[in-house]
Design a protein around this motif. Structure first.
Motif, short mmCIF file in Angstrom:
data_model
loop_
_atom_site.label_atom_id
_atom_site.label_comp_id
_atom_site.label_asym_id
_atom_site.label_seq_id
_atom_site.Cartn_x
_atom_site.Cartn_y
_atom_site.Cartn_z
N ARG A 83 0.81 -1.22 0.00
CA ARG A 83 0.00 0.00 0.00
C ARG A 83 0.85 1.27 0.00
NH1 ARG A 83 -5.18 0.39 3.76
NH2 ARG A 83 -5.81 -1.09 2.16
N PRO A 84 1.86 1.41 0.88
CA PRO A 84 2.68 2.63 0.82
C PRO A 84 3.46 2.75 -0.49
CG PRO A 84 3.58 1.05 2.40
CD PRO A 84 2.23 0.57 2.04
N LEU A 85 3.87 1.62 -1.09
CA LEU A 85 4.57 1.68 -2.38
C LEU A 85 3.65 2.21 -3.47
CD1 LEU A 85 6.70 -1.60 -2.41
CD2 LEU A 85 7.53 0.75 -2.24
N VAL A 86 2.40 1.76 -3.45
CA VAL A 86 1.42 2.24 -4.43
C VAL A 86 1.20 3.75 -4.24
CG1 VAL A 86 -1.02 2.16 -5.09
CG2 VAL A 86 0.27 0.04 -4.79
N ASP A 87 1.14 4.19 -2.99
CA ASP A 87 0.98 5.62 -2.72
C ASP A 87 2.18 6.42 -3.24
OD1 ASP A 87 -1.45 5.19 -1.49
OD2 ASP A 87 -0.60 5.08 0.54
N LEU A 88 3.37 5.84 -3.12
CA LEU A 88 4.58 6.53 -3.58
C LEU A 88 4.64 6.59 -5.11
CD1 LEU A 88 7.23 5.12 -1.07
CD2 LEU A 88 6.28 7.43 -1.14
N VAL A 89 4.05 5.60 -5.78
CA VAL A 89 3.99 5.64 -7.25
C VAL A 89 3.21 6.87 -7.71
CG1 VAL A 89 2.90 4.52 -9.24
CG2 VAL A 89 4.31 3.17 -7.69
N LYS A 90 2.24 7.30 -6.91
CA LYS A 90 1.41 8.45 -7.24
C LYS A 90 1.96 9.77 -6.69
CE LYS A 90 -2.56 5.34 -7.04
NZ LYS A 90 -3.84 5.00 -6.35
N PHE A 91 3.11 9.68 -6.01
CA PHE A 91 3.74 10.87 -5.43
C PHE A 91 4.20 11.80 -6.56
CE2 PHE A 91 7.04 13.20 -3.04
CZ PHE A 91 6.36 13.45 -1.85
N PRO A 92 4.07 13.12 -6.38
CA PRO A 92 4.38 14.05 -7.49
C PRO A 92 5.85 14.15 -7.87
CG PRO A 92 3.82 15.25 -5.49
CD PRO A 92 3.51 13.82 -5.22
N GLN A 93 6.76 13.64 -7.07
CA GLN A 93 8.18 13.77 -7.39
C GLN A 93 8.66 12.58 -8.23
OE1 GLN A 93 10.64 14.61 -4.00
NE2 GLN A 93 12.56 14.39 -5.15
N ALA B 100 11.66 5.14 -7.88
CA ALA B 100 12.10 4.22 -6.83
C ALA B 100 10.98 3.28 -6.40
CB ALA B 100 12.62 5.02 -5.63
N ALA B 101 9.77 3.82 -6.28
CA ALA B 101 8.63 2.99 -5.89
C ALA B 101 8.30 1.96 -6.96
CB ALA B 101 7.42 3.88 -5.63
N CYS B 102 8.40 2.38 -8.23
CA CYS B 102 8.11 1.47 -9.34
C CYS B 102 9.15 0.35 -9.40
CB CYS B 102 8.07 2.25 -10.65
SG CYS B 102 7.34 1.34 -12.03
N ILE B 103 10.41 0.69 -9.17
CA ILE B 103 11.46 -0.32 -9.14
C ILE B 103 11.22 -1.32 -8.01
CG2 ILE B 103 13.92 -0.71 -8.70
CD1 ILE B 103 14.48 1.94 -10.12
N ALA B 104 10.81 -0.81 -6.84
CA ALA B 104 10.52 -1.68 -5.70
C ALA B 104 9.38 -2.64 -6.01
CB ALA B 104 10.19 -0.84 -4.48
N ILE B 105 8.31 -2.14 -6.63
CA ILE B 105 7.18 -2.99 -7.01
C ILE B 105 7.63 -4.02 -8.04
CG2 ILE B 105 4.95 -3.00 -8.22
CD1 ILE B 105 4.33 -0.33 -6.88
N ASN B 106 8.49 -3.56 -8.94
CA ASN B 106 9.03 -4.47 -9.96
C ASN B 106 9.74 -5.64 -9.33
OD1 ASN B 106 9.44 -5.11 -12.66
ND2 ASN B 106 10.20 -3.08 -13.16
N LEU C 243 11.70 6.01 -16.67
CA LEU C 243 10.45 5.83 -15.94
C LEU C 243 9.48 4.96 -16.74
CD1 LEU C 243 9.14 6.69 -13.27
CD2 LEU C 243 8.20 8.69 -14.46
N SER C 244 9.38 5.25 -18.03
CA SER C 244 8.46 4.52 -18.88
C SER C 244 8.84 3.05 -18.99
CB SER C 244 8.42 5.16 -20.28
OG SER C 244 7.53 4.46 -21.13
N SER C 245 10.13 2.77 -19.22
CA SER C 245 10.57 1.38 -19.37
C SER C 245 10.41 0.59 -18.08
CB SER C 245 12.04 1.34 -19.83
OG SER C 245 12.89 1.93 -18.87
N THR C 246 10.68 1.24 -16.93
CA THR C 246 10.50 0.57 -15.64
C THR C 246 9.04 0.21 -15.42
OG1 THR C 246 12.35 1.83 -14.71
CG2 THR C 246 10.87 0.76 -13.15
N ALA C 247 8.14 1.12 -15.77
CA ALA C 247 6.70 0.87 -15.59
C ALA C 247 6.22 -0.24 -16.52
CB ALA C 247 5.92 2.15 -15.82
#
Length: 298
Positions: A6-16, A22-28, A63-67
């Motif tokens: 849940r916090p990782l998903v919130d960080l994916v939506k963080f404006p920075q 970093a959050a997307c890499i962690a989810i990956n 960012l795009s390739s990681t996602a």
């Protein structure tokens, strides 16, 4: 299990941007592998939409390739795969494939391959022009892109509703090219071409674009699966039977499809059909077109 998704998903939506990356890499990292609960947890925490939004950021290649890579891993879960298609992952992947670098194209190829395994999604792939994107990947020199594309085309070609469309969109030529090499995509390229040849309406185009020679090579190579070799032999027989029916009674059939030893690899099969090969003369093509139209009428 400890509730980190849940916090990782919130960080994916963080404006920075760096936080999002970093959050997307962690989810990956968490969703890689065979554990299905890690993949489904991203969906239950409503993280899929945020990752697709990151994939849409085609101005940021990293960012795009990681996602896109993460979406490919997530699509390995059947429930997640269905949800991804519902919220527009195909459109996002097509956009990324068109403008992305080679890493992005590979990630898109993997995602397309995963989606193509399910016949239910073939219509969505066609609607969003993903089939054209897959064919474009098949035409690339990159072996990994070719392998994903060949896998996708093999599954798409198994759907009778798309066999003629695939040929009309230009799927035969890259498949023939793959079959001329010894690279990994060869197996799935052979399966795809065999499936396309199951449809009578495709025989003309397959003959025109060197598909008969490719099928002959596939049937004769020792590295092929025995079932594939058998299917290739049957398919060539069907094509030959179809072609023989079109010859005038007085024509010398021994001259049909003659070959020379100058073909690639010295196998006696020319890389480009000669003017005497099956399906290359104008009369032959006209007759075959007429037969195709008759078959449609039935």
């Amino acid at each position: 299990e400890e509730g980190c998704m849940r916090p990782l998903v919130d960080l994916v939506k963080f404006p920075q941007r760096d936080v999002q990356l970093a959050a997307c890499i962690a989810i990956n990292c968490i969703t890689l592998g065979l554990e299905q609960i890690t993949k489904s947890s991203v969906m239950t925490e409503h993280g899929l939409e945020g990752i697709i939004e990151l994939a849409d950021r085609t101005d940021d290649a990293e960012l795009s390739s990681t996602a896109i890579y993460a979406l490919g891993s997530l699509s390995e879960n059947s429930d997640v795969k269905g949800r991804l298609v519902e919220i527009g992952v195909v459109s996002a992947a097509v956009k990324c494939q068109e403008v992305g670098n080679i890493e992005v194209k590979r990630a898109c190829g993997y995602l397309f391959a995963s989606l193509s395994e399910v016949n239910e999604f073939h219509g969505d792939l066609d609607k969003e022009h993903a089939i054209e994107a897959v064919i474009a990947l098949a035409q690339m020199e990159d072996i990994e892109c070719q392998e994903y594309a060949a896998f996708s085309l093999a599954h798409l070609a198994s759907n009778k509703d798309f066999q003629v469309r695939l040929v009309n969109l230009g799927a035969v030529r890259p498949l023939v090219s793959m079959l001329a090499s010894d690279a990994e995509p060869r197996h799935y390229a052979g399966l795809a071409l065999l499936k396309l040849a199951d449809n009578f309406e495709n025989h003309l185009r397959i003959a025109e674009e060197g598909g008969i020679q490719a099928l002959l090579r596939l049937g004769r190579t020792r590295s092929s699966d025995e079932q594939v070799q058998y299917k290739a032999a049957i398919t060539v027989g069907q094509l030959a039977s179809n072609a023989v029916k079109m010859f005038p009674n007085g024509q010398d059939k021994t001259k049909v499809g003659t070959t020379s030893a100058s073909g690639r690899g010295g196998d006696g099969v020319p890389d480009v059909p000669s003017s005497s090969a099956i399906g290359t003369s104008s009369k032959m093509l006209d007759r075959l077109r007429g037969q195709v139209n008759d078959q449609k009428g039935r």
